[in-house]
Design a protein around this motif. Sequence first.
Motif, mmCIF file in Angstrom:
data_model
loop_
_atom_site.group_PDB
_atom_site.id
_atom_site.type_symbol
_atom_site.label_atom_id
_atom_site.label_comp_id
_atom_site.label_asym_id
_atom_site.label_seq_id
_atom_site.Cartn_x
_atom_site.Cartn_y
_atom_site.Cartn_z
ATOM 1 N N ASP A 44 0.861 -1.180 0.000
ATOM 2 C CA ASP A 44 0.000 0.000 0.000
ATOM 3 C C ASP A 44 0.896 1.228 0.000
ATOM 4 O OD1 ASP A 44 -2.082 1.845 0.270
ATOM 5 O OD2 ASP A 44 -2.105 1.649 2.446
ATOM 6 N N GLY A 45 1.008 1.881 -1.142
ATOM 7 C CA GLY A 45 1.815 3.092 -1.236
ATOM 8 C C GLY A 45 3.262 2.876 -0.839
ATOM 9 N N GLY A 46 3.816 1.725 -1.146
ATOM 10 C CA GLY A 46 5.206 1.440 -0.829
ATOM 11 C C GLY A 46 5.428 0.713 0.486
ATOM 12 N N GLY A 87 11.892 6.257 4.282
ATOM 13 C CA GLY A 87 11.987 7.695 4.173
ATOM 14 C C GLY A 87 10.655 8.428 4.177
ATOM 15 N N VAL A 88 9.546 7.692 4.339
ATOM 16 C CA VAL A 88 8.213 8.285 4.322
ATOM 17 C C VAL A 88 7.542 8.049 5.674
ATOM 18 C CG1 VAL A 88 5.936 8.220 3.211
ATOM 19 C CG2 VAL A 88 7.999 7.855 1.839
ATOM 20 N N GLN A 89 6.959 9.113 6.238
ATOM 21 C CA GLN A 89 6.224 8.967 7.498
ATOM 22 C C GLN A 89 4.882 8.312 7.210
ATOM 23 O OE1 GLN A 89 6.497 12.155 10.314
ATOM 24 N NE2 GLN A 89 4.393 11.802 10.998
ATOM 25 N N ARG A 90 4.569 7.248 7.955
ATOM 26 C CA ARG A 90 3.347 6.482 7.717
ATOM 27 C C ARG A 90 2.567 6.289 9.004
ATOM 28 N NH1 ARG A 90 3.774 4.444 2.651
ATOM 29 N NH2 ARG A 90 5.872 4.240 1.829
#
Length: 173
Positions: free
Chosen positions: A40-42, A107-110
Amino acid sequence: MPTTLPIPIQFVLPEGWRPAPPDEVGAPDAAFVALHPEPDGGFTANITIDGDFWSAEEETLADIADGSVERLRRSLGAVQVAGRRPLGSDDSPGLAQRLTLTAVVGGVQRELVQSQVYLAMQDVADPRKRVVIRLILTVTAAQEDAVGADFQEFLRSVAPDPGTPGTETGGGA
């Protein structure tokens, strides 16, 4: 190097889920990791399994679950216990808790959700040994409903493995 469980267990993975080497997916303390086939979105939803010996006289399952929350807070910061409930019976107790957390992944806040299930089991080869097996589903908030059914299916299949003593976790597709 992945950990081994204190007793062997058996389980069946839901359709499409695939095992992954714990070290290669950033879960070196896990005995087993399985990945969902549709990220889901990486972010790839995952199931991890770990466990340890348990002295019911010294700590409760809630104490163990609290320790998990504190370890996550030390590494991530933002962790909330969204719910907790007992499972099983006096002879075979369990505990489930749902956590919401914010983590930087790739590197992405989830915004993530963890469903943690703690199962107390006896070693079928040596009933004096009691252990707690921790089964964790980590998903994005958007995946929780869809993937949660897979996790419930997986949980229903988990049992002590009456096979050869000393073997590691079982598994299958």
